[in-house]
Write a protein that holds these residues in place. Structure first.
Motif, PDB file in Angstrom:
ATOM      1  N   PRO A 266       0.799  -1.234   0.000  1.00 18.84           N
ATOM      2  CA  PRO A 266       0.000   0.000   0.000  1.00 18.84           C
ATOM      3  C   PRO A 266       0.828   1.277   0.000  1.00 18.84           C
TER       4      PRO A 266
ATOM      5  N   LYS B 102      -0.935   1.234   5.880  1.00 14.86           N
ATOM      6  CA  LYS B 102      -1.533  -0.055   6.207  1.00 14.86           C
ATOM      7  C   LYS B 102      -2.976   0.091   6.675  1.00 14.86           C
TER       8      LYS B 102
ATOM      9  N   ASP C 139      -8.030  -0.056  -2.002  1.00 17.57           N
ATOM     10  CA  ASP C 139      -6.883   0.633  -1.405  1.00 17.57           C
ATOM     11  C   ASP C 139      -7.281   1.510  -0.222  1.00 17.57           C
TER      12      ASP C 139
ATOM     13  N   ASP D 122      -5.020  -3.037   5.196  1.00  9.34           N
ATOM     14  CA  ASP D 122      -4.449  -4.216   4.541  1.00  9.34           C
ATOM     15  C   ASP D 122      -4.058  -5.239   5.606  1.00  9.34           C
TER      16      ASP D 122
ATOM     17  N   CYS E 196      -0.311  -6.185   6.013  1.00  7.80           N
ATOM     18  CA  CYS E 196       0.525  -5.159   6.654  1.00  7.80           C
ATOM     19  C   CYS E 196       0.422  -5.212   8.178  1.00  7.80           C
TER      20      CYS E 196
ATOM     21  N   TYR F 216       6.591  -7.802   1.719  1.00  7.86           N
ATOM     22  CA  TYR F 216       5.173  -7.812   1.311  1.00  7.86           C
ATOM     23  C   TYR F 216       5.054  -8.244  -0.152  1.00  7.86           C
TER      24      TYR F 216
ATOM     25  N   ARG G  57       3.232 -11.657  -1.696  1.00 10.99           N
ATOM     26  CA  ARG G  57       2.082 -11.557  -2.606  1.00 10.99           C
ATOM     27  C   ARG G  57       2.344 -12.200  -3.964  1.00 10.99           C
TER      28      ARG G  57
ATOM     29  N   ARG H 204      -3.893 -12.342  -1.737  1.00  3.45           N
ATOM     30  CA  ARG H 204      -3.825 -12.197  -0.280  1.00  3.45           C
ATOM     31  C   ARG H 204      -3.512 -13.560   0.330  1.00  3.45           C
TER      32      ARG H 204
END
Length: 395
Positions: A240, A324, A335, A339, A342, A353, A357, A382
């Protein structure tokens, strides 16, 4: 277009030099052209041509140094209309990046002129801009709220309030520093697009579609390209914080020094080539290609090409660059939400991260206390709670 009576001769010259001042519309009191007139009427052909030149000069060189050669030779009405035409056209652009870049150039050009004026003129222009100054010998004084509002977006450390002479709610500065602060105020004002009704916007796009396309081509949004020998960049799974940094630049907003460093270092370690990294900054209102290339090379070429290590999560939090909890300014609904990855206690680094992913990290010496996991169904990219293992490369 509502206008006042025609301005006196000396006032007309001042308003032509500073067409963003309140009352500048009086320069066209007699003609009062509509949007349709500006776009099509033969009588405004020269104003349109110079307006286009002002746009191109700003996109190519936002320092305001290039300027437009014809501008000083126009009468005050044409100078004002060329300014308004440029602002009208850029207000119809798909993003705010072009008008914010133009605003930087126009503000710098205007304050370059203002720096040569006497102190009385600086005080007059400031008052008209709604930032009244007090004269104190050879210095001027801003009200504390005005100073903070104007200085916040200036990245140079010497403008921080802690370095200023503050007394009685006033911040005393030199004339040169006052002009720099006024430049920021002008930039903010001009960086806001004009409010256009949809028919007017459509008319502008129809008349100047080629120019708008050329502007967008000159300042492309950040793109993802594969680096040699590495996997493809996948911006959709960037953390993010990195997505927010890219959005800031795409929207034509300033990004702090800490943010610019973090973005370049992350992209380099993720496998981006130099052109991709430089392109990521083209939306910045003060973008300078030669300076950007120098800085990107400095960040990416040390240590035989490994480059500087990207900032850790804790560092980004310190600089206010952690998102986050979500990015409220993002146009992407996902967004805007917190998250979950995070918030995992093991996550300490943006590259960590990205790797979890499913992204490929070309130069990776970051934390490795988790294994990438298979994403859950219905939640693209995720991961499930990953298994832990001892860290082998703590930062």
């Amino acid at each position: 277009m509502a206008v006042r009576g025609a301005a006196p001769l000396n006032e007309r010259a001042r308003l032509a030099d500073y067409p963003f001042l309140p009352g500048a519309e009086s320069l066209v009191a007699e003609s009062a052209p509509s949007v349709g007139d500006l776009l099509r009427h033969p009588g405004y052909q020269r104003a349109r041509e110079v307006g286009r030149a002002r746009i191109r000069a700003a996109i190519d060189d936002p320092t305001g140094a290039s300027g437009v050669a014809e501008l000083p030779h126009l009468d005050p009405e044409e100078r004002y209309l060329s300014f308004q035409y440029a602002r009208l056209v850029l207000s119809a652009a798909r993003t705010r990046a072009p008008i914010r870049r133009w605003a930087v150039a126009e503000a710098k050009e205007a304050t370059g002129r203002l720096a040569e004026e006497d102190l009385e003129t600086v005080l007059d222009i400031s008052r008209r801009l709604g930032v009244p100054l007090e004269l104190d010998g050879n210095e001027v004084a801003f009200r504390l709220p005005d100073y903070v509002r104007l200085a916040t977006a200036i990245r140079e450390a010497e403008f921080r309030l802690v370095h200023q002479a503050v007394h009685g709610g006033l911040v005393r500065v030199s004339k040169a520093r006052a002009v720099r602060l006024l430049q920021e105020g002008i930039r903010r004002e001009l960086g806001q697009p004009m409010e256009l009704a949809e028919p007017a916007r459509a008319a502008v796009v129809e008349a100047e579609g080629a120019l708008l396309a050329d502007v967008e081509a000159r300042m492309p949004a950040p793109t993802a390209r594969s680096g040699a020998g590495v996997g493809p960049l996948r911006p959709e799974i960037f953390p993010p914080c990195i997505r927010a940094m890219r959005r800031t630049l795409q929207d034509g907003e300033n990004l702090s020094h800490a943010g610019r460093f973090a973005l370049a270092a992350f992209l380099h370690r993720a496998g981006a080539d130099a052109e991709t990294i430089v392109d990521s900054y083209r939306g910045a209102p003060d973008f300078d290609e030669s300076v950007t290339r120098y800085q990107v090379e400095h960040i990416t070429q040390r240590d035989e090409g490994r480059g500087y290590s990207p900032s850790e999560c804790a560092t980004l939090q310190t600089h206010g660059l952690c998102f986050k909890e979500g990015d409220r300014q993002s146009k992407v609904a996902a967004d805007q939400l917190p998250d979950p990855l995070c918030h995992e206690p093991f996550l300490r680094h943006p590259l960590q991260y990205y790797r979890i992913r499913g992204g490929t990290v070309a130069i990776d010496d970051g934390p490795r206390d988790v294994e990438p996991a298979t994403p859950r169904a219905g939640a693209p990219g995720r991961p499930e709670a990953p298994a832990r293992r001892p860290s082998t490369a703590r930062r």
